[in-house]
Each structure stands twice: as C-alpha cells, then as structure tokens.
Design a protein around this motif. Sequence first.
Motif, PDB file in Angstrom:
ATOM      1  N   ASP A   1       0.802  -1.224   0.000  1.00 62.10           N
ATOM      2  CA  ASP A   1       0.000   0.000   0.000  1.00 62.10           C
ATOM      3  C   ASP A   1       0.834   1.274   0.000  1.00 62.10           C
ATOM      4  O   ASP A   1       0.325   2.331  -0.350  1.00 62.10           O
ATOM      5  N   ALA A   2       2.099   1.190   0.409  1.00 61.89           N
ATOM      6  CA  ALA A   2       2.889   2.418   0.600  1.00 61.89           C
ATOM      7  C   ALA A   2       3.972   2.616  -0.452  1.00 61.89           C
ATOM      8  O   ALA A   2       4.673   3.622  -0.409  1.00 61.89           O
ATOM      9  N   CYS A   3       4.127   1.670  -1.397  1.00 59.02           N
ATOM     10  CA  CYS A   3       5.227   1.763  -2.363  1.00 59.02           C
ATOM     11  C   CYS A   3       4.707   1.541  -3.784  1.00 59.02           C
ATOM     12  O   CYS A   3       3.808   0.722  -3.997  1.00 59.02           O
ATOM     13  N   PRO A   4       5.297   2.221  -4.767  1.00 59.90           N
ATOM     14  CA  PRO A   4       4.895   1.982  -6.162  1.00 59.90           C
ATOM     15  C   PRO A   4       5.118   0.526  -6.573  1.00 59.90           C
ATOM     16  O   PRO A   4       4.309  -0.035  -7.305  1.00 59.90           O
ATOM     17  N   ALA A   5       6.201  -0.077  -6.112  1.00 56.30           N
ATOM     18  CA  ALA A   5       6.434  -1.507  -6.363  1.00 56.30           C
ATOM     19  C   ALA A   5       6.598  -2.187  -5.013  1.00 56.30           C
ATOM     20  O   ALA A   5       7.527  -1.885  -4.269  1.00 56.30           O
ATOM     21  N   SER A   6       5.689  -3.098  -4.688  1.00 54.17           N
ATOM     22  CA  SER A   6       5.707  -3.756  -3.376  1.00 54.17           C
ATOM     23  C   SER A   6       6.812  -4.800  -3.313  1.00 54.17           C
ATOM     24  O   SER A   6       7.439  -5.130  -4.314  1.00 54.17           O
ATOM     25  N   GLN A   7       7.005  -5.379  -2.118  1.00 58.61           N
ATOM     26  CA  GLN A   7       7.984  -6.475  -2.008  1.00 58.61           C
ATOM     27  C   GLN A   7       7.587  -7.642  -2.910  1.00 58.61           C
ATOM     28  O   GLN A   7       8.463  -8.348  -3.425  1.00 58.61           O
ATOM     29  N   PHE A   8       6.289  -7.827  -3.109  1.00 59.77           N
ATOM     30  CA  PHE A   8       5.852  -8.956  -3.933  1.00 59.77           C
ATOM     31  C   PHE A   8       6.153  -8.693  -5.409  1.00 59.77           C
ATOM     32  O   PHE A   8       6.582  -9.597  -6.135  1.00 59.77           O
ATOM     33  N   GLU A   9       5.942  -7.450  -5.830  1.00 58.53           N
ATOM     34  CA  GLU A   9       6.314  -7.117  -7.204  1.00 58.53           C
ATOM     35  C   GLU A   9       7.827  -7.216  -7.396  1.00 58.53           C
ATOM     36  O   GLU A   9       8.302  -7.732  -8.420  1.00 58.53           O
ATOM     37  N   MET A  10       8.598  -6.752  -6.415  1.00 59.71           N
ATOM     38  CA  MET A  10      10.066  -6.862  -6.514  1.00 59.71           C
ATOM     39  C   MET A  10      10.483  -8.330  -6.615  1.00 59.71           C
ATOM     40  O   MET A  10      11.382  -8.687  -7.369  1.00 59.71           O
ATOM     41  N   HIS A  11       9.827  -9.166  -5.814  1.00 62.91           N
ATOM     42  CA  HIS A  11      10.101 -10.602  -5.839  1.00 62.91           C
ATOM     43  C   HIS A  11       9.878 -11.151  -7.245  1.00 62.91           C
ATOM     44  O   HIS A  11      10.742 -11.802  -7.827  1.00 62.91           O
ATOM     45  N   VAL A  12       8.700 -10.849  -7.787  1.00 60.74           N
ATOM     46  CA  VAL A  12       8.358 -11.337  -9.125  1.00 60.74           C
ATOM     47  C   VAL A  12       9.329 -10.776 -10.166  1.00 60.74           C
ATOM     48  O   VAL A  12       9.820 -11.504 -11.040  1.00 60.74           O
ATOM     49  N   ARG A  13       9.644  -9.489 -10.068  1.00 59.86           N
ATOM     50  CA  ARG A  13      10.569  -8.888 -11.035  1.00 59.86           C
ATOM     51  C   ARG A  13      11.935  -9.559 -10.991  1.00 59.86           C
ATOM     52  O   ARG A  13      12.528  -9.849 -12.038  1.00 59.86           O
ATOM     53  N   ALA A  14      12.455  -9.780  -9.771  1.00 63.87           N
ATOM     54  CA  ALA A  14      13.786 -10.383  -9.653  1.00 63.87           C
ATOM     55  C   ALA A  14      13.781 -11.798 -10.226  1.00 63.87           C
ATOM     56  O   ALA A  14      14.705 -12.203 -10.936  1.00 63.87           O
ATOM     57  N   VAL A  15      12.723 -12.540  -9.908  1.00 68.05           N
ATOM     58  CA  VAL A  15      12.636 -13.929 -10.366  1.00 68.05           C
ATOM     59  C   VAL A  15      12.434 -13.995 -11.883  1.00 68.05           C
ATOM     60  O   VAL A  15      12.964 -14.873 -12.567  1.00 68.05           O
ATOM     61  N   ALA A  16      11.682 -13.026 -12.430  1.00 66.41           N
ATOM     62  CA  ALA A  16      11.368 -13.029 -13.869  1.00 66.41           C
ATOM     63  C   ALA A  16      12.458 -12.361 -14.696  1.00 66.41           C
ATOM     64  O   ALA A  16      12.407 -12.399 -15.928  1.00 66.41           O
ATOM     65  N   GLY A  17      13.426 -11.727 -14.026  1.00 63.29           N
ATOM     66  CA  GLY A  17      14.487 -11.055 -14.757  1.00 63.29           C
ATOM     67  C   GLY A  17      14.092  -9.688 -15.292  1.00 63.29           C
ATOM     68  O   GLY A  17      14.748  -9.159 -16.191  1.00 63.29           O
ATOM     69  N   LEU A  18      13.037  -9.084 -14.730  1.00 61.35           N
ATOM     70  CA  LEU A  18      12.654  -7.716 -15.101  1.00 61.35           C
ATOM     71  C   LEU A  18      13.528  -6.729 -14.332  1.00 61.35           C
ATOM     72  O   LEU A  18      14.068  -7.072 -13.280  1.00 61.35           O
ATOM     73  N   PRO A  19      13.652  -5.489 -14.834  1.00 67.43           N
ATOM     74  CA  PRO A  19      14.415  -4.481 -14.087  1.00 67.43           C
ATOM     75  C   PRO A  19      13.800  -4.237 -12.709  1.00 67.43           C
ATOM     76  O   PRO A  19      12.589  -4.371 -12.540  1.00 67.43           O
ATOM     77  N   LEU A  20      14.640  -3.856 -11.746  1.00 66.33           N
ATOM     78  CA  LEU A  20      14.167  -3.533 -10.401  1.00 66.33           C
ATOM     79  C   LEU A  20      14.077  -2.022 -10.258  1.00 66.33           C
ATOM     80  O   LEU A  20      15.093  -1.337 -10.311  1.00 66.33           O
ATOM     81  N   PRO A  21      12.871  -1.489 -10.076  1.00 64.88           N
ATOM     82  CA  PRO A  21      12.771  -0.050  -9.837  1.00 64.88           C
ATOM     83  C   PRO A  21      13.269   0.260  -8.433  1.00 64.88           C
ATOM     84  O   PRO A  21      13.398  -0.647  -7.608  1.00 64.88           O
ATOM     85  N   PRO A  22      13.554   1.543  -8.144  1.00 68.00           N
ATOM     86  CA  PRO A  22      13.951   1.880  -6.775  1.00 68.00           C
ATOM     87  C   PRO A  22      12.836   1.501  -5.805  1.00 68.00           C
ATOM     88  O   PRO A  22      11.657   1.599  -6.146  1.00 68.00           O
ATOM     89  N   ALA A  23      13.227   1.068  -4.606  1.00 69.65           N
ATOM     90  CA  ALA A  23      12.229   0.631  -3.613  1.00 69.65           C
ATOM     91  C   ALA A  23      11.728   1.838  -2.831  1.00 69.65           C
ATOM     92  O   ALA A  23      11.827   1.886  -1.610  1.00 69.65           O
ATOM     93  N   THR A  24      11.196   2.806  -3.556  1.00 67.84           N
ATOM     94  CA  THR A  24      10.779   4.036  -2.878  1.00 67.84           C
ATOM     95  C   THR A  24       9.442   3.843  -2.181  1.00 67.84           C
ATOM     96  O   THR A  24       8.667   2.958  -2.507  1.00 67.84           O
TER      97      THR A  24
END
Length: 387
Positions: free
Chosen positions: A283-306
């Motif tokens: 709720d507090a971030c443009p990309a949540s920990q779950f999206e970061m997880h999926v991105r890292a696993v899928a090989g997508l770029p990682l946006p800043p964890a703002t």
Amino acid sequence: MSGFPLPPNATIGIVGGGQLGRMSAMAAARLGYRCHVLTPEADSPAGQVSAAVTLGGFTDPATLRRFAEAVDVISFEFENVSAEGLDLLASIRPVRPAPSVLRISQDRIDEKTFLNAAGVATAPWRSVETMAELEAAVAVLGLPSVLKTTRLGYDGKGQAMLRSAEDLAPAFERLQPKPLILEGFVDFAQEISVVIARGADGSMAAFDTVENRHANHILDLTLAPARIPGAADEMAQAIARRVAEALDLVGLLAVEMFLDAQGRVLANEIAPRPHNSGHWTIDACPASQFEMHVRAVAGLPLPPATRHADAVMKNLIGPEGMALWPAAVAEPGLIPHLYGKTEALPGRKMGHVTRLFPRGALPGDLGVEAALGPLLSPLLSPLGVIA
Ligand SMILES: Nc1ncnc2c1ncn2[C@@H]1O[C@H](COP(=O)(O)OP(=O)(O)O)[C@@H](O)[C@H]1O
Ligand SMILES: [Mg+2]
C-alpha cells in the motif's frame, strides 16, 4: 520454457500455498504472468488466486518433477524443501533464489556461520549436541540465553529461553532434533528488518528499514520507517546489501535484525522470500515487495524501492484477529487484506491491515495506537500501553 526476462504470459512456479504465495501471485498477475502453485492444501490462499495448482507434498519426486515441467521458473514462499527436492527442481528449471541460498536459510547454524563469515555480526552462539555441550555453552554465553532447534522453527516455535540452571535439562530434552543452537540473549532496544531484492545482473533495491513489534512471538505490528538513529539505519541497510551480495542472491530476501542498547545492529535471521514485515509495501510503495520478488525472479528491471507514504501494518491473527475484521473493513483509512483461510486457528496469520500516513508523518506510539483505533484490544494496546 522461456528465457529471461520472462515474456508476458510465462508461468512462475511457486513452492508453497500460503499468503506469501498469494500476494506474490497477485503481483505477478498484474505484470501479466501466470502462477502455478505447489501445495498439499486443496483450497490454499495462493492456489485460490493462481492459474494452476499441483496438489501434492514437497518431498515426492514425481510430484516435484510434474510441477517443475509445467512452469518456466521456480520460486518459493515456503523454504523447507529437502536438499534432494531442491536439486531435482533445479535440474529441470531455473530456481530463484538458488538452492544454495535456501540451504543456508534452512539451518540456523549454517545461517549464522555464513553471516559471521560475511562479516555480519550476530548474537554470540554455540552449536549444542549434548547436555555437556549445553552446560559448557551456557558457561560461555551466560544466562539468560536462548536455545533453539536449528531447522523448521517459526513464530517462536522450537525455542526456549533459559533463565536459570534448572531450565537447561528440560529445554534440552524438549527441543528436537539435535544439534541445537544456543544464542546469547540480546537485550534489544528494537527489532528491525530490511527487505531487499537483487537481480541476476547484481542490481539491488532495498526497502526502508522497518521496526517490528511481536506479541506471543508472532509479528504483531510493523512501523515504516523504523524510528532509529541514522547510523543504525545505515548499518541495517549495509547488512542487507552485504548479505544479498554474499549469497549471490537472485530474488528477494528479508534480514531480521536486533538494534541493541549500545546502538549495534546484529543480524538474527534471513528469509529468502517475501516477509511479513514487508506487507506494508503493497500500500505504501509503487512496487511492493511482492512485485520486486516477481521482477527479480522473472528477470525484469528492479525499480527503486521508494516509499510514497509512511505506514503501520497490523497482523490479524487467529480467532481474535478475525473478530476485528468487521471493524477493519468498516474504518475509513484502514486498508484491509484477507488471505482466504477458512479456519481461524489460534496463532494463524489470517490477514493484515495497513494504515498510511503522509511521508514523514509517522506518529509516535500513542499516535499509532490512535490510528489503529478499532483494532486495539480493550485492555492492552498492541504497543503495550494500557488503553
Ligand atoms: N538471541 C536472542 N536474544 C533475544 N531475543 C531473541 C533471540 N532470539 C530470538 N529472540 C526473540 O524471539 C523471536 C523469534 O526468534 P527467531 O530467531 O526470529 O525465530 P523465528 O522467527 O523463526 O521463530 C525474535 O523475533 C526475538 O523477539
Ligand atoms: Mg524470526
């Protein structure tokens, strides 16, 4: 089978059917991926929101093979797959994080050995195989100290606080299997954690350090950001980066830490998966920990964890937590999340609630209590102040 980055509509295999898998699958769906869950549970929180489920245990080679062959990449929300099982999965599809990372996190002795070798401080500890070794370890580490099983512990299960000499024998008998680990007691000022993602190219994105409050050994509240001195915050962030790099992590990792009275930061545990103390990021971030997880696993770029807001997350646990659900959905400003579990067993994580504050406006303890209003127990608030 697709290469990386995974193209849209590729399938991510998730081992484990709990809420961490559920929220990962929801983030994956938003990015156009399918999830396929491996779980022994017929109506699991993750299975309910995934494209496919392989129903079966985590040990049967035929089940593991069938699951692996149906997906493009494999990740985890449940870490305790056997070494043979991990090797089998990795022989069929890419496994992220790698089996070597899971093995370290599965065993408290391997974990602390790894952390110390990477230059990360922990509580002092000793491996304990016999009663004589326990007595010798207590002579060095003193009392109180904490005796733990090395594997399969969670939410305070598989551990005992040793306060006096009489506590040693009963705790040693009760905790199985051996070896155990004895840890010096950390008289911590606060418990904090950092969730960090790392891609195959070595890029990293770390969420802000958060503050965790436990009740009955289960996480009750997370406050984001942690209200700690800047030096401690930098130390916590540096530890998370160092751990992710030393593991050569591809995926997402949480590092649980203690901030002690002297301002030192000690690592407690690592979890190579989304973590309860990162739920506020939905709720507090443009990309949540779950999206970061999926991105890292899928090989997508990682946006800043703002973070666009400060946040408080409260867990809804067991029947008491479910009793708060009507209030959680009725109160404006509370953001409710429920995991689809049918039985509210005591101690079971049923859902959570997030309350956002403008960035920089996270209040003190009393303000947090006021903001959680209807979720407070009538007698004792989650922050331990009599209401
Ligand atoms: N060495 C220690 N000193 C003080 N408190 C501890 C120590 N180890 C664990 N605890 C307390 O017990 C909680 C659970 O322990 P932990 O090692 O994180 O196991 P798990 O989360 O797997 O049950 C910690 O969050 C902390 O509150
Ligand atoms: Mg823990």
